[in-house]
Structures are given as C-alpha cells and as structure tokens.
Motif scaffolding. Structure first.
Motif, PDB file in Angstrom:
ATOM      1  N   GLY A  97       0.824  -1.030  -0.024  1.00 61.23           N
ATOM      2  CA  GLY A  97       0.050   0.026   0.152  1.00 61.23           C
ATOM      3  C   GLY A  97       1.074   1.316  -0.091  1.00 61.23           C
ATOM      4  N   MET A  98       1.951   1.168  -0.581  1.00 65.51           N
ATOM      5  CA  MET A  98       2.921   2.426  -0.732  1.00 65.51           C
ATOM      6  C   MET A  98       3.430   2.625  -2.166  1.00 65.51           C
ATOM      7  N   PRO A  99       3.761   3.611  -2.646  1.00 63.58           N
ATOM      8  CA  PRO A  99       4.460   3.857  -3.672  1.00 63.58           C
ATOM      9  C   PRO A  99       6.223   3.559  -3.509  1.00 63.58           C
ATOM     10  N   HIS A 100       6.586   3.542  -4.670  1.00 64.00           N
ATOM     11  CA  HIS A 100       8.214   3.296  -4.764  1.00 64.00           C
ATOM     12  C   HIS A 100       9.016   3.921  -3.992  1.00 64.00           C
ATOM     13  N   ILE A 101       8.584   5.576  -4.042  1.00 65.41           N
ATOM     14  CA  ILE A 101       9.343   6.653  -3.384  1.00 65.41           C
ATOM     15  C   ILE A 101       9.583   6.405  -1.829  1.00 65.41           C
ATOM     16  N   TYR A 102       8.257   5.652  -1.419  1.00 65.86           N
ATOM     17  CA  TYR A 102       8.214   5.722   0.027  1.00 65.86           C
ATOM     18  C   TYR A 102       8.912   4.389   0.429  1.00 65.86           C
ATOM     19  N   TYR A 103       8.780   3.239  -0.397  1.00 67.61           N
ATOM     20  CA  TYR A 103       9.690   2.131   0.009  1.00 67.61           C
ATOM     21  C   TYR A 103      11.181   2.750   0.100  1.00 67.61           C
ATOM     22  N   GLY A 104      11.590   3.374  -1.056  1.00 65.56           N
ATOM     23  CA  GLY A 104      13.016   3.941  -0.871  1.00 65.56           C
ATOM     24  C   GLY A 104      13.266   4.654   0.420  1.00 65.56           C
ATOM     25  N   LEU A 105      12.447   5.629   0.808  1.00 67.11           N
ATOM     26  CA  LEU A 105      12.752   6.154   2.152  1.00 67.11           C
ATOM     27  C   LEU A 105      12.855   5.185   3.373  1.00 67.11           C
ATOM     28  N   LEU A 106      11.905   4.236   3.209  1.00 63.10           N
ATOM     29  CA  LEU A 106      12.141   3.160   4.501  1.00 63.10           C
ATOM     30  C   LEU A 106      13.217   2.388   4.327  1.00 63.10           C
TER      31      LEU A 106
END
Length: 172
Positions: free
Chosen positions: A48-57
């Motif tokens: 439930g998240m976009p790729h950019i959020y995954y990269g931040l995590l």
C-alpha cells in the motif's frame, strides 16, 4: 537535422540527436517509465505504498540507529524537502516512521524508522526484489548487466553536481 546549423546571430544551433540516439533515448524513456510503474504497482499491491516511500524506508533501515536528518533524507532521495515532508507525514500516519527533534540542531528533525516500519519493509522486500529481478536482471545476460552498471555509473558521475551551491530541488 543538421547539427552544424547556427541559430540567429551566428550562435551554434542545438546539437540534435541522430536517428540512433533518438531511438535509444525513446527506448530508455519507455523502459524506465514501464519499470517505475511495475515497481509502483508491486509495492502498492504488497504494502500500500509507492516506490518512493519504499526507498525512504530502505534508507532509514540502513542508517545508524534507523534515523536520518530530514535534510539528508531529501538529498539522498533527490526530492524536495516539501515532498519529503508530505511523504514522511503519510509514513507517520501508517505508523512506519516518526519524527524527532535533532539533538545537534534545534531547527532540524530526524525521521526514524519504527519497529512497525521495519516489519513492513521486511515483509515487502522479498516481493520487491523479485519484481526487480523479473523486470531487469532475468532479462539481461551477465555481460549486459555489467554494461548497464557501467553505463549508469558513467551517467550518474556526469550528472552529479560538483558545486555545493548548485540550485537543486532537494537543497531548497
């Protein structure tokens, strides 16, 4: 187009792309757009998240004590501070990140990966790496992987600003 043409006032005209360069440029744009969409769809479906959020995590998970100054996070993600602030607010709402004041700079804040955020990352990583592998590495020969790595390194080195005063969106 004639690359030797001149513009008004005797100035050199644009160096137009050759047919081959145009073909490569369009193929690059098409492939990178499809690739980003592929990764976004996988991460939306699985977490439930976009790729950019995954990269931040991912960045936070690799930082000492799973925390990073917001300014550094924006620079590393190559996004504006405003966009980062919005993304971190969404990640906070999900319980995956929280902000804390920076002890060394009273004006600064750190983004901190929570235990819940780390758990989401650990659950999502296998599907994400499989999506990357399927979309990129399984389609390339070992030689092509090496060539692509060298090409991307060369491009990144040429685009990396050498001037610390450069007007870059993530420094605003």
């Amino acid at each position: 187009m004639n690359t030797a043409s001149t513009g008004g006032g005797g100035l050199p005209g644009p160096r137009w792309l050759t047919e081959e360069e145009q073909r490569v440029w369009r193929a690059y744009l098409h492939a990178t757009t499809l690739f980003e969409d592929h990764l976004d769809r996988q991460l939306q479906r699985d977490a439930g998240m976009p790729h950019i959020y995954y990269g931040l995590l991912v960045q936070l998970s690799q930082a000492p004590r799973r925390r990073k100054r917001m300014t550094e996070l924006a620079i590393d993600a190559k996004i504006t501070r405003s966009r980062l602030s919005h993304a971190v607010a969404r990640l906070e709402k999900s319980g995956w990140v929280h902000r804390e004041d920076c002890p060394s700079d009273k004006r600064g804040q750190n983004a901190v990966l929570t235990e819940e955020g780390l758990a989401v990352l650990e659950r999502t990583a296998p599907g994400h790496v499989e999506a990357v592998r399927q979309a990129m590495f399984d389609r390339l020969s070992p030689e092509q992987v090496g060539q692509l790595g060298e090409i991307m390194k060369t491009m990144a080195e040429g685009l990396q600003p050498q001037d610390s005063g450069a007007d870059l969106p993530w420094l605003r």
